[in-house]
Design an enzyme around this catalytic site. Structure first.
Site, PDB file in Angstrom:
ATOM      1  N   ARG A 124       0.860  -1.196   0.000  1.00 21.04           N
ATOM      2  CA  ARG A 124       0.000   0.000   0.000  1.00 21.04           C
ATOM      3  C   ARG A 124       0.899   1.251   0.000  1.00 21.04           C
ATOM      4  NH1 ARG A 124      -4.869  -2.107   2.087  1.00 21.04           N
ATOM      5  NH2 ARG A 124      -6.008  -0.504   0.978  1.00 21.04           N
ATOM      6  N   GLN A 129      -0.020   2.813  -5.899  1.00 25.22           N
ATOM      7  CA  GLN A 129      -1.421   3.233  -5.794  1.00 25.22           C
ATOM      8  C   GLN A 129      -2.284   2.837  -6.987  1.00 25.22           C
ATOM      9  OE1 GLN A 129      -1.405   7.380  -4.822  1.00 25.22           O
ATOM     10  NE2 GLN A 129      -2.145   6.995  -2.764  1.00 25.22           N
ATOM     11  N   ASP A 132      -3.459  -0.697  -6.666  1.00 17.53           N
ATOM     12  CA  ASP A 132      -3.977  -1.083  -5.357  1.00 17.53           C
ATOM     13  C   ASP A 132      -5.438  -1.536  -5.486  1.00 17.53           C
ATOM     14  OD1 ASP A 132      -4.760  -1.326  -2.767  1.00 17.53           O
ATOM     15  OD2 ASP A 132      -3.961   0.591  -2.094  1.00 17.53           O
ATOM     16  N   TYR A 228      -1.388   0.249   8.999  1.00 13.55           N
ATOM     17  CA  TYR A 228      -2.483  -0.618   9.437  1.00 13.55           C
ATOM     18  C   TYR A 228      -2.644  -0.500  10.947  1.00 13.55           C
ATOM     19  CZ  TYR A 228      -2.610  -2.884   4.900  1.00 13.55           C
ATOM     20  OH  TYR A 228      -2.744  -3.139   3.567  1.00 13.55           O
TER      21      TYR A 228
HETATM   22  P1  NAD Z   1      -8.344  -2.260   6.603  1.00 15.20           P
HETATM   23  O1  NAD Z   1      -9.391  -2.743   5.658  1.00 15.20           O
HETATM   24  O2  NAD Z   1      -7.214  -3.145   6.974  1.00 15.20           O
HETATM   25  O3  NAD Z   1      -9.091  -1.826   7.982  1.00 15.20           O
HETATM   26  C1  NAD Z   1     -10.162  -0.914   7.955  1.00 15.20           C
HETATM   27  C2  NAD Z   1     -10.017   0.074   9.084  1.00 15.20           C
HETATM   28  O4  NAD Z   1     -10.336  -0.549  10.327  1.00 15.20           O
HETATM   29  C3  NAD Z   1      -8.621   0.683   9.254  1.00 15.20           C
HETATM   30  O5  NAD Z   1      -8.697   2.069   9.107  1.00 15.20           O
HETATM   31  C4  NAD Z   1      -8.229   0.263  10.663  1.00 15.20           C
HETATM   32  O6  NAD Z   1      -7.447   1.237  11.330  1.00 15.20           O
HETATM   33  C5  NAD Z   1      -9.582   0.098  11.320  1.00 15.20           C
HETATM   34  N1  NAD Z   1      -9.605  -0.684  12.569  1.00 15.20           N
HETATM   35  C6  NAD Z   1      -8.906  -1.801  12.900  1.00 15.20           C
HETATM   36  N2  NAD Z   1      -9.216  -2.199  14.140  1.00 15.20           N
HETATM   37  C7  NAD Z   1     -10.166  -1.321  14.611  1.00 15.20           C
HETATM   38  C8  NAD Z   1     -10.891  -1.211  15.822  1.00 15.20           C
HETATM   39  N3  NAD Z   1     -10.706  -2.079  16.814  1.00 15.20           N
HETATM   40  N4  NAD Z   1     -11.765  -0.185  15.936  1.00 15.20           N
HETATM   41  C9  NAD Z   1     -11.947   0.719  14.940  1.00 15.20           C
HETATM   42  N5  NAD Z   1     -11.293   0.655  13.770  1.00 15.20           N
HETATM   43  C10 NAD Z   1     -10.408  -0.350  13.606  1.00 15.20           C
HETATM   44  O7  NAD Z   1      -7.779  -0.844   6.162  1.00 15.20           O
HETATM   45  P2  NAD Z   1      -7.572  -0.232   4.708  1.00 15.20           P
HETATM   46  O8  NAD Z   1      -8.767   0.519   4.316  1.00 15.20           O
HETATM   47  O9  NAD Z   1      -7.098  -1.321   3.813  1.00 15.20           O
HETATM   48  O10 NAD Z   1      -6.429   0.823   4.997  1.00 15.20           O
HETATM   49  C11 NAD Z   1      -5.352   0.524   5.862  1.00 15.20           C
HETATM   50  C12 NAD Z   1      -4.339   1.626   5.907  1.00 15.20           C
HETATM   51  O11 NAD Z   1      -3.638   1.691   4.691  1.00 15.20           O
HETATM   52  C13 NAD Z   1      -4.903   3.009   6.119  1.00 15.20           C
HETATM   53  O12 NAD Z   1      -4.008   3.725   6.930  1.00 15.20           O
HETATM   54  C14 NAD Z   1      -4.932   3.620   4.775  1.00 15.20           C
HETATM   55  O13 NAD Z   1      -4.899   5.020   4.782  1.00 15.20           O
HETATM   56  C15 NAD Z   1      -3.645   3.017   4.233  1.00 15.20           C
HETATM   57  N6  NAD Z   1      -3.624   3.012   2.774  1.00 15.20           N
HETATM   58  C16 NAD Z   1      -2.566   3.599   2.143  1.00 15.20           C
HETATM   59  C17 NAD Z   1      -2.510   3.617   0.755  1.00 15.20           C
HETATM   60  C18 NAD Z   1      -1.375   4.247   0.037  1.00 15.20           C
HETATM   61  O14 NAD Z   1      -0.594   4.949   0.613  1.00 15.20           O
HETATM   62  N7  NAD Z   1      -1.254   3.994  -1.220  1.00 15.20           N
HETATM   63  C19 NAD Z   1      -3.527   3.012   0.034  1.00 15.20           C
HETATM   64  C20 NAD Z   1      -4.587   2.407   0.717  1.00 15.20           C
HETATM   65  C21 NAD Z   1      -4.621   2.407   2.087  1.00 15.20           C
END
Ligand code: NAD
Length: 380
Positions: A124, A129, A132, A228
């Site tokens: 990620r 991106q 992704d 994460y």
């Molecule tokens: P994910 O599907 O793994 O999880 C969804 C969300 O659930 C996350 O925001 C996580 O913090 C939250 N979570 C976990 N346990 C929790 C709890 N107990 N209570 C409340 N919330 C909880 O996450 P995702 O959407 O795949 O994204 C993960 C991370 O990756 C994020 O920080 C996102 O910004 C980042 N990301 C970065 C890029 C990039 O830079 N290219 C692209 C996509 C995502």
């Protein structure tokens, strides 16, 4: 060297997406490749064969015709063991592989010397991106979750001022503000709801607020490596549950998206909390596939408990198949851009960090450590 790129019809139940759309096919054909689409592969996503043929693809009426001489196969869902057996040794296959749940197919790909890249293993990072697919499909899922919540809620979402009285806006609570959660927040806001959201990563607060929603603060920051979330301690979990329970009790629609990679989804809504909810409230549990964020979720089902509708939808992106396919196809096109160099040759080594990270199986070896460990542990 041009490639023969094959796109099969997805056979998994409920799967309506397709790994290539005509717009992407046209670009691949223009670059000199032969693209074959299995008959009706795009039909459920509303891309008929005719559009692929116009884009320069060849329509294959049998699997054998599709795969004969194909070097690259683009997929949405992991192949079954039978589908792996249809591939010639050395074929490159790219798609979601969900390896931990498909160990038999992984070991068969290893034994048959198939090269498999798993989209869910693409890092990620900013550079990755455009490939992704986890994000693109989470966007589709988050949008759909908000619509399901709205459609199953007995109330209007927006505030309405009418001759028949004034309607107060509904409250939507989104638990987990990652990619899916943020799209659900934006969608619920557009529908006019008052939106609240919570995430264990404090950094999510700024994004939530920028969408016009209220971020529920808890004195925890559980951001771990790679952006994460980490698992919470027992004490943190208790604090979280109390705060989440109060927010859940005042919500009309709750959308839960919380997940921790490789682990069971955190339990955020207990049976006791559901008993405190408003009659007619709706929970859309996007984590249903990985165990659920709500204690009473039944994966793939909608149940009523204490007057609350609890939905555990599976494969939400497949419910917006047109655009989910379009986004996935663009992710795959970008991925192919790494795999095939400017002269149209397959890169010799998969040393690029994105290719190396997403390489699941190659040359008779399972390259992804955690999957190899699962296989060695007697998983297959
Ligand atoms: P994910 O599907 O793994 O999880 C969804 C969300 O659930 C996350 O925001 C996580 O913090 C939250 N979570 C976990 N346990 C929790 C709890 N107990 N209570 C409340 N919330 C909880 O996450 P995702 O959407 O795949 O994204 C993960 C991370 O990756 C994020 O920080 C996102 O910004 C980042 N990301 C970065 C890029 C990039 O830079 N290219 C692209 C996509 C995502």
């Amino acid at each position: 060297m041009p490639f023969v790129i094959a796109v099969p019809n997805e056979l998994a139940g409920g799967e309506k997406r397709v790994a290539a759309v005509p717009e992407v096919v046209q670009k691949l054909v223009k670059a000199g490749n032969e693209v074959r689409i299995e008959h009706d592969a795009g039909m459920s996503a509303y891309y008929p064969d005719r559009l692929y043929a116009d884009a320069g693809a060849r329509i294959a009426f049998t699997r054998a015709e599709l795969l004969d001489g194909a070097q690259i196969v683009l997929r949405v869902q992991p192949p079954t063991v039978a589908e792996v057996d249809q591939l010639a040794g050395g074929t490159i296959i790219i798609g979601f592989m969900n390896a931990a749940r498909n160990l038999e197919a992984v070991s068969r790909m290893r034994d048959r010397k198939i090269t498999a890249f798993a989209l869910e293993l693409v890092p990620r990072t900013t550079r990755a991106q455009s490939m992704d697919a986890l994000s693109s499909q989470a966007t589709a899922g988050g949008y759909m979750a908000a619509l399901l919540g709205a459609a199953n809620c007995p109330k209007f979402l927006p505030m309405l001022t009418t001759a028949a009285g004034t309607i107060r806006p509904a409250t939507v609570l989104v638990l987990g503000a990652g990619v899916a959660g943020l799209t659900a927040i934006a969608t619920a806001k557009r529908l006019g709801a008052v939106v609240e959201a919570y995430d264990v990563r404090r950094a999510a607060g700024e994004q939530v607020r920028s969408l016009g929603a209220r971020f529920i603060e808890l004195e925890i920051d559980a951001e771990a490596q790679g952006g994460y979330a980490r698992e919470l301690t027992a004490e943190e979990k208790e604090k979280e549950r109390q705060m989440v329970s109060a927010a859940v009790a005042r919500a009309d629609v709750v959308i839960t998206t919380a997940s921790i990679p490789g682990r069971r989804a955190p339990l955020l809504i207990t049976r006791e909390t559901i008993e405190t909810m408003r009659p007619g409230a709706v929970i859309v549990d996007m984590a249903a596939e990985s165990g659920g964020n709500c204690e009473l979720t039944r994966p793939g089902e909608t149940v009523q408990e204490h007057g609350v509708t609890i939905m555990g939808p599976l494969n939400l992106p497949a419910r917006v198949p047109f655009h989910a396919s379009q986004m996935l196809a663009k992710n795959l096109q970008a991925f192919l851009g790494l795999l095939i160099d400017r002269d149209g040759n397959l890169v010799r080594e998969f040393s690029d960090e994105i290719l190396a990270a997403s390489l699941l199986v190659h040359d008779g070896v399972v390259r992804h450590g955690p999957t190899r460990d699962l296989l060695n542990g007697g998983g297959s």
